[in-house]
Design a protein around this motif. Structure first.
Motif, PDB file in Angstrom:
ATOM      1  N   TYR A   2      51.130  17.296  55.918  1.00  0.00           N
ATOM      2  CA  TYR A   2      51.973  18.273  55.198  1.00  0.00           C
ATOM      3  C   TYR A   2      51.781  18.325  53.677  1.00  0.00           C
ATOM      4  O   TYR A   2      52.370  19.167  53.026  1.00  0.00           O
ATOM      5  N   VAL A   3      50.966  17.410  53.103  1.00  0.00           N
ATOM      6  CA  VAL A   3      50.887  17.416  51.638  1.00  0.00           C
ATOM      7  C   VAL A   3      50.276  18.744  51.161  1.00  0.00           C
ATOM      8  O   VAL A   3      49.344  19.263  51.773  1.00  0.00           O
ATOM      9  N   HIS A   4      50.824  19.313  50.076  1.00  0.00           N
ATOM     10  CA  HIS A   4      50.243  20.529  49.488  1.00  0.00           C
ATOM     11  C   HIS A   4      48.792  20.263  49.139  1.00  0.00           C
ATOM     12  O   HIS A   4      48.482  19.201  48.586  1.00  0.00           O
ATOM     13  N   GLN A   5      47.903  21.214  49.417  1.00  0.00           N
ATOM     14  CA  GLN A   5      46.485  21.001  49.122  1.00  0.00           C
ATOM     15  C   GLN A   5      45.757  22.319  48.917  1.00  0.00           C
ATOM     16  O   GLN A   5      45.947  23.272  49.675  1.00  0.00           O
ATOM     17  N   ALA A   6      44.958  22.352  47.850  1.00  0.00           N
ATOM     18  CA  ALA A   6      44.095  23.511  47.549  1.00  0.00           C
ATOM     19  C   ALA A   6      43.156  23.078  46.432  1.00  0.00           C
ATOM     20  O   ALA A   6      43.433  22.105  45.724  1.00  0.00           O
ATOM     21  N   ALA A  10      35.339  29.638  42.718  1.00  0.00           N
ATOM     22  CA  ALA A  10      36.003  30.001  43.989  1.00  0.00           C
ATOM     23  C   ALA A  10      37.134  29.024  44.288  1.00  0.00           C
ATOM     24  O   ALA A  10      37.158  27.899  43.790  1.00  0.00           O
ATOM     25  N   SER A  11      38.054  29.467  45.140  1.00  0.00           N
ATOM     26  CA  SER A  11      39.221  28.627  45.459  1.00  0.00           C
ATOM     27  C   SER A  11      39.650  28.838  46.904  1.00  0.00           C
ATOM     28  O   SER A  11      39.248  29.815  47.546  1.00  0.00           O
ATOM     29  N   HIS A  12      40.504  27.937  47.393  1.00  0.00           N
ATOM     30  CA  HIS A  12      41.206  28.215  48.642  1.00  0.00           C
ATOM     31  C   HIS A  12      41.988  29.519  48.462  1.00  0.00           C
ATOM     32  O   HIS A  12      42.439  29.820  47.352  1.00  0.00           O
ATOM     33  N   ASN A  52      32.896  33.553  48.920  1.00  0.00           N
ATOM     34  CA  ASN A  52      32.470  32.535  47.957  1.00  0.00           C
ATOM     35  C   ASN A  52      32.953  31.131  48.332  1.00  0.00           C
ATOM     36  O   ASN A  52      32.856  30.209  47.538  1.00  0.00           O
ATOM     37  N   VAL A  53      33.494  31.008  49.549  1.00  0.00           N
ATOM     38  CA  VAL A  53      33.868  29.695  50.091  1.00  0.00           C
ATOM     39  C   VAL A  53      33.224  29.601  51.468  1.00  0.00           C
ATOM     40  O   VAL A  53      33.268  30.560  52.244  1.00  0.00           O
ATOM     41  N   TYR A 113      41.988  19.955  42.004  1.00  0.00           N
ATOM     42  CA  TYR A 113      42.553  19.849  43.350  1.00  0.00           C
ATOM     43  C   TYR A 113      44.064  19.791  43.242  1.00  0.00           C
ATOM     44  O   TYR A 113      44.611  18.989  42.477  1.00  0.00           O
ATOM     45  N   ASN A 114      44.721  20.656  43.985  1.00  0.00           N
ATOM     46  CA  ASN A 114      46.180  20.601  44.035  1.00  0.00           C
ATOM     47  C   ASN A 114      46.588  19.638  45.137  1.00  0.00           C
ATOM     48  O   ASN A 114      46.288  19.846  46.312  1.00  0.00           O
ATOM     49  N   LEU A 115      47.262  18.561  44.748  1.00  0.00           N
ATOM     50  CA  LEU A 115      47.764  17.589  45.712  1.00  0.00           C
ATOM     51  C   LEU A 115      49.248  17.401  45.412  1.00  0.00           C
ATOM     52  O   LEU A 115      49.605  17.071  44.265  1.00  0.00           O
ATOM     53  N   ASP A 116      50.083  17.677  46.397  1.00  0.00           N
ATOM     54  CA  ASP A 116      51.537  17.562  46.216  1.00  0.00           C
ATOM     55  C   ASP A 116      52.011  18.408  45.024  1.00  0.00           C
ATOM     56  O   ASP A 116      52.876  17.991  44.262  1.00  0.00           O
TER      57      ASP A 116
END
Ligand code: UGY
Ligand code: MN
Length: 253
Positions: free
Chosen positions: A227-231, A184-186, A158-159, A207-210
């Motif tokens: 390196y920033v958190h991302q999903a 759907a997600s990462h 689904n991605v 969106y997950n950022l940091d």
């Protein structure tokens, strides 16, 4: 595009060097020498902490850059047509780009753009200093993303992802389109060395950022620093899709 502009709210978030969400309501016009009849906003740039520059360009009727864009021996450029129709040249090589059309100009090759619409054409434009590799040299690439098949992303059905440029070692970056079906997600929250500049083509999501979950939607731009958190996960009825750059094929420096 007719986004409401007011003094009461902004969804934009700016964390220099880390990440930025730049929403359309706050954009202002920047003059870039050589572009005529164009409205341009600079998005990600070294001032924000990016090693590249991204722009959103609206070419009005008759819009063009007759002298060519970049062409320096160590600068590569990429353009993606969000909507409209443009004549794009890499040096003397000519292409007609419609919605989802793109052109990569290798270092040393000027990019020429000319709007072919009687109305506006909108483009996502990029430049970066090329990291050379002995004996290797990238080449001009053009195509239409909507003619490239998606493949499953990380074994998820689904991605979906597609690559716009060749994966050869000659290239030090690539552009991709990543698309999440609704819900759907990462598969996990990424933390990696590479940077991204992403322009949201469709849909809505979180969106997950940091490590903060932030609402995003079509028309937004996201800079993700190293390196920033991302999903992300998609909400609503449409796929959440974005076109984005990612550096590749080079050792850390
Ligand atoms: O290719 C990527 O690193 C991509 N999955 N990152 C992202 O979507 N933020
Ligand atoms: Mn990533």
């Amino acid at each position: 595009m007719g986004y409401p502009k007011d003094l009461l709210s902004s969804r934009s978030i700016i964390k220099h060097g880390l990440y930025a969400l730049i929403t359309p309501e706050g954009l202002v016009n920047n003059i870039i020498p050589g572009f005529e009849n164009c409205t341009i906003s600079i998005l990600g740039s070294p001032r924000l902490g990016a090693s590249f520059v991204d722009y959103i360009v609206t070419m009005h009727e008759g819009g063009k850059n007759s002298q060519g864009y970049c062409g320096e021996a160590d600068v590569e450029t990429f353009v993606y047509v969000l909507n409209g129709k443009v004549k794009a040249k890499a040096g003397e090589e000519e292409f007609v780009l419609e919605d989802s059309g793109y052109l990569y100009c290798p270092p040393g090759v000027k990019m020429y753009l000319e709007n072919l619409e009687s109305g506006d054409s909108r483009l996502f434009l990029y430049k970066q200093k090329y990291k050379p590799l002995e004996g290797k040299k990238p080449w001009t690439v053009s195509g239409h993303a909507n003619q490239i098949e998606f493949r499953d992303y990380d074994d998820m059905h689904n991605v979906h992802i597609k690559d716009l440029l060749p994966t050869d070692i000659d290239f030090d970056m690539n552009f991709h389109i990543l698309s999440f079906d609704p819900a759907a997600s990462h598969p996990f929250i990424e933390t990696h060395y590479q940077e991204h500049g992403a322009y949201l083509l469709s849909g809505e999501g979180m969106y997950n950022l940091d490590n903060e979950w932030i609402p995003v939607k079509k028309g937004d731009y996201i800079f993700m620093g190293p390196y920033v958190h991302q999903a992300a996960y998609a909400v609503g009825r449409e796929p959440l899709a974005y076109v984005y750059s990612k550096d590749c094929n080079r050792d850390a420096s």
